[in-house]
Design a protein around this motif. Structure first.
Motif, PDB file in Angstrom:
ATOM      1  N   VAL A 196      -7.849   3.601   6.118  1.00  0.00           N
ATOM      2  CA  VAL A 196      -6.520   3.056   6.453  1.00  0.00           C
ATOM      3  C   VAL A 196      -5.631   4.156   7.035  1.00  0.00           C
ATOM      4  O   VAL A 196      -5.955   5.338   6.961  1.00  0.00           O
ATOM      5  CB  VAL A 196      -5.857   2.401   5.216  1.00  0.00           C
ATOM      6  CG1 VAL A 196      -6.750   1.330   4.626  1.00  0.00           C
ATOM      7  CG2 VAL A 196      -5.498   3.432   4.155  1.00  0.00           C
ATOM      8  N   ALA A 197      -4.491   3.746   7.609  1.00  0.00           N
ATOM      9  CA  ALA A 197      -3.570   4.697   8.241  1.00  0.00           C
ATOM     10  C   ALA A 197      -3.106   5.741   7.221  1.00  0.00           C
ATOM     11  O   ALA A 197      -2.750   5.403   6.101  1.00  0.00           O
ATOM     12  CB  ALA A 197      -2.355   3.941   8.800  1.00  0.00           C
ATOM     13  N   GLY A 198      -3.131   7.007   7.640  1.00  0.00           N
ATOM     14  CA  GLY A 198      -2.600   8.084   6.794  1.00  0.00           C
ATOM     15  C   GLY A 198      -3.515   8.524   5.673  1.00  0.00           C
ATOM     16  O   GLY A 198      -3.125   9.302   4.815  1.00  0.00           O
ATOM     17  N   ILE A 199      -4.759   8.041   5.659  1.00  0.00           N
ATOM     18  CA  ILE A 199      -5.664   8.325   4.534  1.00  0.00           C
ATOM     19  C   ILE A 199      -6.353   9.681   4.699  1.00  0.00           C
ATOM     20  O   ILE A 199      -6.943  10.210   3.770  1.00  0.00           O
ATOM     21  CB  ILE A 199      -6.700   7.178   4.369  1.00  0.00           C
ATOM     22  CG1 ILE A 199      -7.296   7.148   2.962  1.00  0.00           C
ATOM     23  CG2 ILE A 199      -7.809   7.251   5.404  1.00  0.00           C
ATOM     24  CD1 ILE A 199      -6.419   6.550   1.917  1.00  0.00           C
ATOM     25  N   GLY A 200      -6.311  10.244   5.910  1.00  0.00           N
ATOM     26  CA  GLY A 200      -6.871  11.587   6.103  1.00  0.00           C
ATOM     27  C   GLY A 200      -8.018  11.687   7.098  1.00  0.00           C
ATOM     28  O   GLY A 200      -8.745  12.672   7.113  1.00  0.00           O
TER      29      GLY A 200
END
Length: 595
Positions: A90-94
């Motif tokens: 998901v967005a921003g998960i790394g």
């Protein structure tokens, strides 16, 4: 020279900020992420935050963990070579930081020494040349001018191409209709180059690594992918390690960790590294103040504190700078809302102009609130814009819709048409309705829109929109916007949400509505269920449909992992086994074993 160039480009982490922000050496702050081998590229239709909540409860025993540096190495018992890896998350998960760490470790000679060259080609950069005609050699010379003297043939070098951000791709990726291409020097479209590289017609010995948000993962047909991995963000020990690295004062780090653990919904969100960064920024600042306000317990409180800290609007004497800052925040909110409805995470200069933002203003703004909005230079210095994280975009969008309702008594959600949520942005904000809208009517409309969304893309927006009406957040926003809520309108909203919980069939859809009640400070349904569970009377209680939904919510958000589910605990004279089974199916689905 090639390695040295990549090392210079990838050794710093600009955490949540634009390039002019303060860089941190990646190796100083990097915390190993939890990455697993995934069985398939299956697509989830739930909001990404909901996907995180589901993953946080999966028993680790189900997963096959894999180190980022090992993604091209077969696991024990696997004997087929791995050429193409698709990593979803998901967005921003790394995902992008994982790519950065992989490249840095390679450039420093620590990992994957059998690879001679790595070519990172982010999709947001490739979008900028999507209409050009060129050969693969030309493409590499454009992105990596220092490769001009190299013969990148299939025999001489083992190369790896990294295509980061498939969800941002604006190329058609016509895998089944594009021409077959085998020569590196033949000129064609960027789309044909990419599909032939991924399929293996062009440079069949090259390794391919593609990263994507889950919703776009199926753009690559599964027959061309040899391994699917999933970045799960931080597991619980990694969350703590992150805060201890991020906050140098260890007693302060301990206080931050214990506060986050006290709020289940916030601690689950800490699987997302960007959320850890936002939380650390807010809580560290608040705990170090002499007269500290109440530390955020809900998502809206956390993001509102973060926003106010970044724009630093104090309730001081009115001045020109303050007026311009406020204007910019609401222009950004308008952009955030329009692009959220369209499903866009990245935008270009024309998107900004459509919302009344001058591109030079945006540059100034990225100094004013660097940590909300990021601009990046692509090829040929063309600017690409994005919010630091999707959740920041959703928070600003909610702020804008709330503000517009309280200032103009208008509901901008009314302008969204049902046909794929398409509209003309210019028409969207015209005062063309004579009808005034109350805050509770706005909330009810937003609840309905979120429930009708097939992929839950308005779920977090809804949580923020409702949370912004609560007094604690209204007090924070003083000086930025006209206040607009009353206990009467909030009571109507709570009543409406409870009616929806009672009447909708899907326990899954009701879960977000319980998060909404939490934002509004209403815990009555959950407390009733917790009382039944504590007293052991749950099997004897005759539960209403709302209470069954509350039971699902309580069991799914409990701290304890769902290793084993026993149906008999809930079966009694009032609750027959088949009825309980039907009501608690979401819980059973997410348990490792069920009796």
């Amino acid at each position: 020279m090639f390695k040295s160039n990549l090392k210079n480009n990838f050794q710093c982490l600009y955490e949540g900020t634009a390039k002019q922000g303060n860089p941190t050496l990646l190796n100083e702050i990097y915390t190993e992420l939890y990455i697993t081998e995934s069985e398939s590229g299956e697509i989830s239709n739930e909001h990404e935050v909901r996907q995180i909540e589901i993953q946080s409860r999966r028993a680790a025993i189900e997963d096959t963990p894999i180190k980022c540096s090992d993604i091209f190495r077969p696991l024990p018992g696997q004997n087929k070579p791995i050429r193409t890896v698709l990593t979803k998350g998901v967005a921003g998960i790394g995902k992008t930081v994982s790519v950065q760490k992989f490249i840095l470790d390679w450039a420093e000679g620590k990992e994957n020494r059998d690879v001679q060259l790595i070519f990172p080609l982010p999709f947001r950069e490739l979008n900028l040349i999507k209409d050009k005609t060129l050969s693969l050699s030309d493409l590499l010379h454009v992105f990596f001018p220092y490769t001009k003297g190299m013969e990148i043939s299939r025999e001489k070098y083992k190369v790896l191409f990294i295509f980061d951000g498939l969800d941002e791709c604006r190329l058609p990726l016509n895998f089944h209709s594009n021409e077959t291409l085998q020569r590196m020097t033949k000129e064609t479209s960027v789309d044909v180059l990419l599909t032939n590289l991924i399929v293996g017609n062009l440079l069949p010995s090259a390794l391919i690594w593609i990263t994507s948000r889950p919703a776009a993962a199926d753009l690559i047909p599964s027959e061309f992918v040899h391994r699917v991995t999933e970045v799960r963000g931080f597991n619980d020990p990694q969350k703590e390690e992150y805060f201890r690295k991020r906050i140098s004062d260890q007693s302060l780090a301990n206080r931050v960790i214990s506060h986050l653990k006290s709020s289940r919904s916030l601690y689950i969100m800490c699987h997302i590294p960007v959320f850890c960064w936002i939380s650390a920024t807010v809580i560290e600042m608040m705990l170090s103040q002499v007269e500290s306000e109440e530390i955020p317990k809900t998502l809206t409180q956390m993001y509102t504190h973060f926003l106010m800290a970044q724009i630093n609007i104090k309730d001081t004497k009115y001045n020109e700078k303050k007026r311009k800052d406020k204007e910019m925040i609401f222009k950004l909110g308008k952009l955030a809302f329009c692009q959220l409805v369209k499903g866009n995470l990245i935008f270009y200069e024309e998107d900004l102009r459509e919302c009344g933002i001058d591109v030079t203003e945006a540059s100034v703004c990225s100094g004013l609130c660097t940590q909300i909005f990021r601009e990046e230079f692509g090829l040929y210095e063309r600017k690409v814009f994005c919010f630091v994280h999707l959740s920041i975009q959703e928070h600003l969008a909610a702020l804008y819709v709330h503000h517009y309702c309280t200032i103009h008594n208008r509901n901008v959600l009314d302008q969204i048409t049902k046909e794929g949520l398409q509209y003309n942005v210019k028409d969207l904000f015209q005062h063309n309705s004579a009808e005034h809208v109350s805050l509770s009517e706005l909330h009810q409309r937003a609840v309905n829109e979120a429930l009708q969304s097939k992929n839950g893309h308005l779920d977090l927006f809804l949580r923020f929109l409702l949370g912004l009406s609560v007094e604690s957040n209204q007090n924070l926003l003083q000086g930025l916007m006209i206040l607009g809520s009353s206990s009467d309108s909030l009571e109507k909203t709570v009543k409406y949400i409870k009616m929806k919980i009672r009447t909708i069939d899907s326990p899954e859809k009701s879960i977000n509505l319980f998060h909404c009640l939490n934002e509004l400070g209403d815990h009555s349904l959950v407390e009733q269920i917790q009382e039944y569970l504590k007293s052991g009377r749950i099997s004897k209680a005759e539960l209403s449909s709302s209470q069954w939904s509350a039971l699902v919510f309580v069991l799914l958000t409990a701290e304890k992992k769902l290793d084993e589910f026993s149906l008999h605990e809930f079966v009694g004279a009032e609750n027959k086994a088949d009825h309980v089974l039907q009501k608690l199916l979401p819980v059973i689905k997410e348990s490792r074993r069920a009796q």
